[in-house]
Design a protein around this motif. Structure first.
Motif, short mmCIF file in Angstrom:
data_model
loop_
_atom_site.label_atom_id
_atom_site.label_comp_id
_atom_site.label_asym_id
_atom_site.label_seq_id
_atom_site.Cartn_x
_atom_site.Cartn_y
_atom_site.Cartn_z
N THR A 206 -6.96 -1.80 1.25
CA THR A 206 -5.50 -1.66 1.22
C THR A 206 -5.01 -0.83 2.39
O THR A 206 -3.81 -0.73 2.63
N GLY B 241 -14.79 -6.00 -1.17
CA GLY B 241 -13.46 -5.77 -1.70
C GLY B 241 -12.41 -5.67 -0.62
O GLY B 241 -12.70 -5.39 0.54
N ASN B 242 -11.20 -5.92 -1.00
CA ASN B 242 -10.07 -5.90 -0.09
C ASN B 242 -9.67 -4.46 0.24
O ASN B 242 -9.53 -3.64 -0.66
N MET C 84 0.83 -1.18 0.00
CA MET C 84 0.00 0.00 0.00
C MET C 84 0.88 1.25 0.00
O MET C 84 1.83 1.35 0.74
N PHE D 183 -9.47 1.76 -0.42
CA PHE D 183 -9.63 0.73 -1.44
C PHE D 183 -8.77 1.08 -2.63
O PHE D 183 -8.88 2.18 -3.18
N GLU D 184 -7.89 0.16 -3.02
CA GLU D 184 -6.96 0.39 -4.14
C GLU D 184 -6.21 1.71 -3.96
O GLU D 184 -6.07 2.50 -4.88
N ASP D 185 -5.76 1.95 -2.73
CA ASP D 185 -4.97 3.11 -2.34
C ASP D 185 -5.74 4.44 -2.40
O ASP D 185 -5.14 5.51 -2.37
#
Length: 86
Positions: free
Chosen positions: A54, A51-52, A1, A69-71
């Motif tokens: 970060t 969702g994961n 991240m 989420f997604e940086d």
């Protein structure tokens, strides 16, 4: 991240209370992602967190967190995560 610069992080606040935010520990992030994976975590508006993550930004009063989420930080008040659920 990729972490936000210290200068940017100091500008970010909770959209509802305007309290400052800080990064969650890696342990808390892993714990949160386990709950997400098991469909056991929801936003304050009741919808499921998907969702994961970060990263995770925690409000200074330790009541609410905001997912990254997604940086990209998700700082929508209705998509905060109550920390008493983690």
């Amino acid at each position: 991240m990729k972490k936000l610069s210290k200068d940017i992080l100091e500008l970010l606040v909770c959209p509802k209370t305007k309290l400052p935010l800080r990064y969650a520990s890696q342990q808390r992030l892993r714990q949160t992602n386990r709950l997400v994976k098991n469909n056991a975590l929801s936003f304050v508006n009741g919808s499921a967190v998907k969702g994961n993550l970060t990263g995770l930004l925690i409000r200074s009063d330790d009541a609410i967190a905001y997912g990254i989420f997604e940086d990209i930080p998700n700082l929508l008040a209705h998509e905060g995560i109550a920390l008493n659920k983690i």
